[in-house]
Design an enzyme around this catalytic site. Sequence first.
Site: not given
Ligand SMILES: *Cc1c(COP(=O)(O)O)cnc(C)c1O
Length: 475
Positions: A78, A130-131, A220, A222, A263, A454
């Site tokens: 833990y 990102f969304d 950000d 990813a 990613k 969507h």
């Molecule tokens: C996928 C992504 C996120 C969100 O991450 P999740 O792992 O899907 O919660 C944030 N910013 C970017 C650029 C992403 O590609």
Amino acid sequence: MIHSDPRFRTVVEPFRLKMVEPIHFPSREERVAAIGAAHHNLFALPAELVTIDLLTDSGTGAMSTEQWAALLRGDESYAGATSFRRFERVVQELTGFPYVLPTHQGRAAERLLFAHFGGPGVIIPNNSHFDTTRAHVEATGSVAVDLPSPLAGDTQLEAPFKGDMDLDALEALLKNQGSRVPVVCVTITNNAAGGQPVSMANLRAVRALCDKYGKPLFLDAARFAENAWFVREREPGYSRIDVRTIAQEAFRLADGTWVSAKKDGLVNIGGFLAFKDETLLTPLRNGLILNEGFPTYGGLAGRDLEALAVGLTEVTDEDYLRYRARSVAWLGHGLERGGMPVLKPFGGHAVYLDARRLLPDWSPDDLPAQALAVALYVEGGVRGVEIGTLMFGRTRPDGHQVAAPRELVRLALPRRVYTQAHVDYVIEVGTWVAQHKECLQRLRIEWEPEALRHFTARLHPIRSSARGLRQLESP
Ligand SMILES: *Cc1c(COP(=O)(O)O)cnc(C)c1O
């Protein structure tokens, strides 16, 4: 190294298979029935009725033998697990940030970060949110402002760094409303602009503006490795620097980062936050404990942290990144040669089909990009995702659609999953659909939820032309 031998030009997959997962080949009849049962929404399809799944590159990659081996080493203590410390060291070495908090995926990190920085009256600038980022910023009552490079709007312009931030717009914002901006964000690669990279020159200029106006910079990140690959390929002065060094340099221009490890972490679940300001540690860690878990596991199991530590190391392998960029470009060029309009230049993780150019006389009410995505599935079992009016538009009170700025279908390539034969097949399917576009069926929304329509909307085709229908019924 085979890839640098000038006598041989084929970019081979830099792996061989040790375990196989069967894919499925439902008949066209079965696919027609399935899309009907799914109300023409590709999110509602059972995955076993999809042959090539290009819905997303998020969490859909294949792990390596080293990652599978590392899973067994997972320490599920833990508190104080050795797996955490191994993961922490890899993230510290990569990013240069001393404080590392694991989260179950990227959006959990966003929730923690914007719970701290956000709130009513706050403005959060980004090259493009990102969304999920936008949703988390807005959920706190803040305003999420996109400041993409003006080049990003032209889908045909072959510019190397269309993911860049608009520096003039950022400076204007910081000058006029700087007191409302607690943090500046940059997304690498810029997903919303089509997986387009951000240049190091742009990042350095954003850093300089952040210094001038006293703001922290968060990435950000990813797709940090894909971004570094494009920097090496395209930016003057970087062609001889290794990709990992470039990625490290990018992180060192920032004050912190959050990463969806689904990613470029090369894992199926995971994420993290890392930063250098010690005063952020207490509030972010408290949020982590409340929402995710104790700080040495976050929202993950010890074995997930092990696999992620390996993935974050493997992803900057240059043979892998060359193969990855090559697969995307191969798909894009092939589709373009087959007559499918595509967004250019090709980005790091996906090819975007331009349904508005394929179907110039269709109205947004006909949902052209969704119709194209449905046709790729019905004709070839290929699943992509609509990024157009269904995703970003809305229904007006008079029943017509407010159109999205673009009508795109994204074909995202999972990492290390498909081979050239799979990609060649997708090219053939796309070519067939582009050459038989009169068969595409216009769609209408039958039912939609209030938000994020969507994912769950129900659609139905309308009978547009007898000729198109006859062809569809007896291809
Ligand atoms: C996928 C992504 C996120 C969100 O991450 P999740 O792992 O899907 O919660 C944030 N910013 C970017 C650029 C992403 O590609």
